[in-house]
Write a protein that holds these residues in place. Structure first.
Motif, mmCIF file in Angstrom:
data_model
loop_
_atom_site.group_PDB
_atom_site.id
_atom_site.type_symbol
_atom_site.label_atom_id
_atom_site.label_comp_id
_atom_site.label_asym_id
_atom_site.label_seq_id
_atom_site.Cartn_x
_atom_site.Cartn_y
_atom_site.Cartn_z
ATOM 1 N N ALA A 111 0.938 -1.265 0.046
ATOM 2 C CA ALA A 111 0.014 0.024 0.130
ATOM 3 C C ALA A 111 1.002 1.403 0.016
ATOM 4 O O ALA A 111 0.487 2.210 -0.852
ATOM 5 N N ILE A 112 1.733 1.270 0.800
ATOM 6 C CA ILE A 112 2.911 2.473 0.890
ATOM 7 C C ILE A 112 3.797 2.449 -0.234
ATOM 8 O O ILE A 112 3.849 3.735 -0.667
ATOM 9 N N GLY A 113 4.146 1.503 -0.702
ATOM 10 C CA GLY A 113 5.196 1.408 -1.868
ATOM 11 C C GLY A 113 4.406 1.848 -3.073
ATOM 12 O O GLY A 113 5.304 2.409 -4.244
ATOM 13 N N VAL A 114 3.284 1.616 -3.251
ATOM 14 C CA VAL A 114 2.541 1.914 -4.681
ATOM 15 C C VAL A 114 1.495 3.082 -4.338
ATOM 16 O O VAL A 114 1.772 4.050 -5.308
ATOM 17 N N GLY A 115 0.925 3.190 -3.015
ATOM 18 C CA GLY A 115 0.248 4.345 -2.972
ATOM 19 C C GLY A 115 0.489 5.634 -2.751
ATOM 20 O O GLY A 115 0.212 6.337 -3.508
ATOM 21 N N ILE A 116 1.835 5.923 -2.186
ATOM 22 C CA ILE A 116 2.475 7.133 -2.256
ATOM 23 C C ILE A 116 2.849 7.759 -3.358
ATOM 24 O O ILE A 116 2.591 8.715 -3.758
ATOM 25 N N PRO A 117 3.759 6.905 -4.053
ATOM 26 C CA PRO A 117 4.162 7.451 -5.456
ATOM 27 C C PRO A 117 3.127 7.612 -6.405
ATOM 28 O O PRO A 117 2.995 8.687 -6.977
ATOM 29 N N PRO A 208 -3.068 -13.165 -0.528
ATOM 30 C CA PRO A 208 -3.657 -12.416 0.738
ATOM 31 C C PRO A 208 -3.094 -10.981 0.947
ATOM 32 O O PRO A 208 -3.685 -10.008 1.260
ATOM 33 N N ALA A 209 -1.848 -10.854 0.536
ATOM 34 C CA ALA A 209 -1.140 -9.500 0.671
ATOM 35 C C ALA A 209 -1.647 -8.617 -0.292
ATOM 36 O O ALA A 209 -2.055 -7.347 -0.142
ATOM 37 N N LEU A 210 -1.564 -9.120 -1.453
ATOM 38 C CA LEU A 210 -2.151 -8.099 -2.594
ATOM 39 C C LEU A 210 -3.797 -7.731 -2.306
ATOM 40 O O LEU A 210 -4.321 -6.502 -2.689
ATOM 41 N N THR A 211 -4.350 -8.742 -1.796
ATOM 42 C CA THR A 211 -5.866 -8.366 -1.723
ATOM 43 C C THR A 211 -5.915 -7.289 -0.861
ATOM 44 O O THR A 211 -6.877 -6.292 -1.089
ATOM 45 N N LEU A 212 -5.445 -7.477 0.586
ATOM 46 C CA LEU A 212 -5.420 -6.367 1.623
ATOM 47 C C LEU A 212 -4.709 -5.064 0.987
ATOM 48 O O LEU A 212 -5.184 -3.991 1.253
ATOM 49 N N GLY A 213 -3.458 -5.357 0.583
ATOM 50 C CA GLY A 213 -2.836 -4.288 -0.200
ATOM 51 C C GLY A 213 -3.620 -3.285 -0.888
ATOM 52 O O GLY A 213 -3.500 -2.073 -1.026
ATOM 53 N N PHE A 214 -4.410 -3.917 -1.912
ATOM 54 C CA PHE A 214 -5.393 -3.261 -2.715
ATOM 55 C C PHE A 214 -6.250 -2.356 -2.099
ATOM 56 O O PHE A 214 -6.688 -1.335 -2.469
ATOM 57 N N SER A 215 -6.841 -2.977 -0.953
ATOM 58 C CA SER A 215 -8.035 -2.168 -0.423
ATOM 59 C C SER A 215 -7.448 -1.245 0.433
ATOM 60 O O SER A 215 -8.258 -0.145 0.706
ATOM 61 N N VAL A 216 -6.258 -1.135 1.150
ATOM 62 C CA VAL A 216 -5.769 -0.105 1.805
ATOM 63 C C VAL A 216 -4.781 0.942 1.061
ATOM 64 O O VAL A 216 -4.731 2.023 1.437
ATOM 65 N N MET A 217 -4.474 0.625 -0.205
ATOM 66 C CA MET A 217 -3.702 1.427 -1.016
ATOM 67 C C MET A 217 -4.652 2.494 -1.561
ATOM 68 O O MET A 217 -4.205 3.693 -1.673
ATOM 69 N N ALA A 218 -6.028 2.417 -1.737
ATOM 70 C CA ALA A 218 -6.939 3.230 -2.190
ATOM 71 C C ALA A 218 -7.038 4.396 -1.215
ATOM 72 O O ALA A 218 -6.885 5.651 -1.985
ATOM 73 N N PRO A 219 -7.238 4.353 -0.104
ATOM 74 C CA PRO A 219 -7.329 5.635 0.849
ATOM 75 C C PRO A 219 -6.021 6.085 0.852
ATOM 76 O O PRO A 219 -5.828 7.480 0.887
ATOM 77 N N VAL A 220 -4.765 5.479 0.754
ATOM 78 C CA VAL A 220 -3.361 6.253 1.064
ATOM 79 C C VAL A 220 -3.389 6.799 -0.385
ATOM 80 O O VAL A 220 -3.001 8.158 -0.208
ATOM 81 N N ILE A 264 0.582 9.995 7.518
ATOM 82 C CA ILE A 264 1.218 9.331 8.811
ATOM 83 C C ILE A 264 -0.209 8.960 9.660
ATOM 84 O O ILE A 264 -0.228 7.766 10.166
ATOM 85 N N THR A 265 -1.285 9.674 9.722
ATOM 86 C CA THR A 265 -2.183 9.694 10.509
ATOM 87 C C THR A 265 -3.014 8.414 9.750
ATOM 88 O O THR A 265 -3.398 7.495 10.461
ATOM 89 N N LEU A 266 -3.196 8.485 8.233
ATOM 90 C CA LEU A 266 -4.013 7.454 7.737
ATOM 91 C C LEU A 266 -3.406 6.236 8.007
ATOM 92 O O LEU A 266 -3.761 5.077 8.022
ATOM 93 N N ILE A 267 -2.027 6.232 7.631
ATOM 94 C CA ILE A 267 -1.127 4.879 7.765
ATOM 95 C C ILE A 267 -1.454 4.406 9.259
ATOM 96 O O ILE A 267 -1.247 2.981 9.314
ATOM 97 N N GLY A 268 -1.177 5.040 10.306
ATOM 98 C CA GLY A 268 -1.521 4.554 11.627
ATOM 99 C C GLY A 268 -2.810 3.757 11.793
ATOM 100 O O GLY A 268 -3.148 2.913 12.395
ATOM 101 N N VAL A 269 -3.907 4.523 11.244
ATOM 102 C CA VAL A 269 -5.182 3.980 11.304
ATOM 103 C C VAL A 269 -5.358 2.516 10.401
ATOM 104 O O VAL A 269 -6.123 1.615 10.864
ATOM 105 N N VAL A 270 -4.609 2.729 9.115
ATOM 106 C CA VAL A 270 -4.761 1.486 8.169
ATOM 107 C C VAL A 270 -4.094 0.485 8.915
ATOM 108 O O VAL A 270 -4.749 -0.819 9.051
#
Length: 338
Positions: A111-117, A208-220, A264-270
């Protein structure tokens, strides 16, 4: 206020919060329907046996006495015994938390490696093709439930294409688990040089990591894009452009750093959400984590694991908030001066 004093102040605020968490956890579990003594004694137990079990579990004592017994047990690391597994709850947790942590860390890395860039590039190239793709992924990741995404991933990559392993846990059948050092199979296999176990663990972790990563990458992605768009329109960034500073310095040195507080706030919540809320993915992929354990305990009305799970989730969120507060002070020194 110095950084050390800032951290100490935040740490002192954690203690009453944790005390309140134990009180709420005990109250919620106490109000749950069902008799924990009956669950532990079994459906064929006689009334005399149930009363004796209630006496052994302290359920016949006043509520304040029960709470004190629970609190003193928590302080000693005694969370009770699971009627389902017959083992201490702490033992079950220590066995299952690494599985959930490994899945959470892998998902956060994606999520962080794809979402932030992606969010940064979408903001810099506003209304371009990449921006439209990021918005499409953002809406899709938020709109699609994780159980549906997981089942779709299993169907496409395992059943249809055959490139993913069957959803049967953390290792493929026949692969021996690496020596337990951290409990994270990928890390333990890497440290122990067990390359077959490492390959199997990474293979099983992929879907499973891709499934969860996709769902939390969106808000990031959405948060980074929205914050970057606002900062790129600020006066000091326009002044930096007018001064002829390098593009990389303005985007990644000035704009991105100033947008990190809400991120950072969002990452903590996620992170807290993933540690507590990935139960659906754990069930879909037969992942032996604490979420799966909590659902099994809830279905069998096993009180001690439910108490332990609720307390664990609350403590995770409290510690995450504390960590986020400390990181705030490191990212923006103005915060710890207030």
């Amino acid at each position: 206020m110095g950084l050390g004093r800032y951290v100490a102040t935040r740490a002192l605020l954690v203690l009453p919060t944790l005390l309140g968490v134990t009180l709420i956890t005990f109250t919620l579990t106490y109000l749950l329907p069902g008799n924990p003594a009956l669950v532990k004694a079994g459906p064929l137990a006689t009334p005399e046996h149930i009363r004796e079990m209630e006496r052994q579990m302290g359920l016949d004592r006043p509520v304040p006495v029960q709470y004190w017994r629970y609190l003193s047990g928590v302080l000693r690391g005694d969370f009770g015994e699971s009627a389902t597994t017959g083992r201490p709850v702490l033992t079950d947790f220590l066995q299952r938390v690494p599985a959930t942590l490994e899945l959470t860390l892998a998902s956060m890395l994606i999520a962080i490696g794809v979402g932030i860039p992606l969010g940064v590039l979408a903001a810099v190239r506003r209304d371009g093709p990449l921006d439209h793709v990021s918005r499409l992924l953002g809406v899709g990741g938020v709109a699609m439930p994780t159980f549906w995404t997981g089942l779709l991933a299993v169907y496409v990559f395992f059943y249809h294409l055959g490139v993913a392993p069957p959803p049967l846990g953390r290792l493929s059948p026949g692969v021996t688990a690496p020596s337990a050092l951290t409990g994270l199979y990928t890390v333990d296999a890497l440290l122990g040089g067990s390359w077959r176990a490492l390959g199997s663990a990474l293979h099983q972790l992929m879907l499973p990591a891709l499934t969860l990563g996709f769902s939390v990458m969106a808000p990031v992605t959405r948060m980074v894009r929205a914050t970057m768009l606002e900062i790129l329109e600020s006066d000091y960034v326009k002044a930096a452009w007018a001064a002829g500073l390098p593009r990389r310095t303005i985007v990644y040195g000035d704009a991105l750093r100033n947008c990190m507080i809400p991120v950072i706030t969002l990452i903590g919540v996620v992170f807290g959400f993933l540690m507590a809320g990935n139960v659906v993915v754990e069930i879909v992929f037969a992942w032996p984590g604490i979420g799966n354990y909590a659902v099994t305990s809830l279905l069998t009305k096993d009180a001690a694991p439910i108490q332990g799970f609720v307390l664990f989730v609350a403590v995770v969120y409290v510690l995450i908030n504390f960590t986020v507060d400390v990181v705030y002070g490191l990212v923006d020194p103005r915060i710890r001066l207030r």
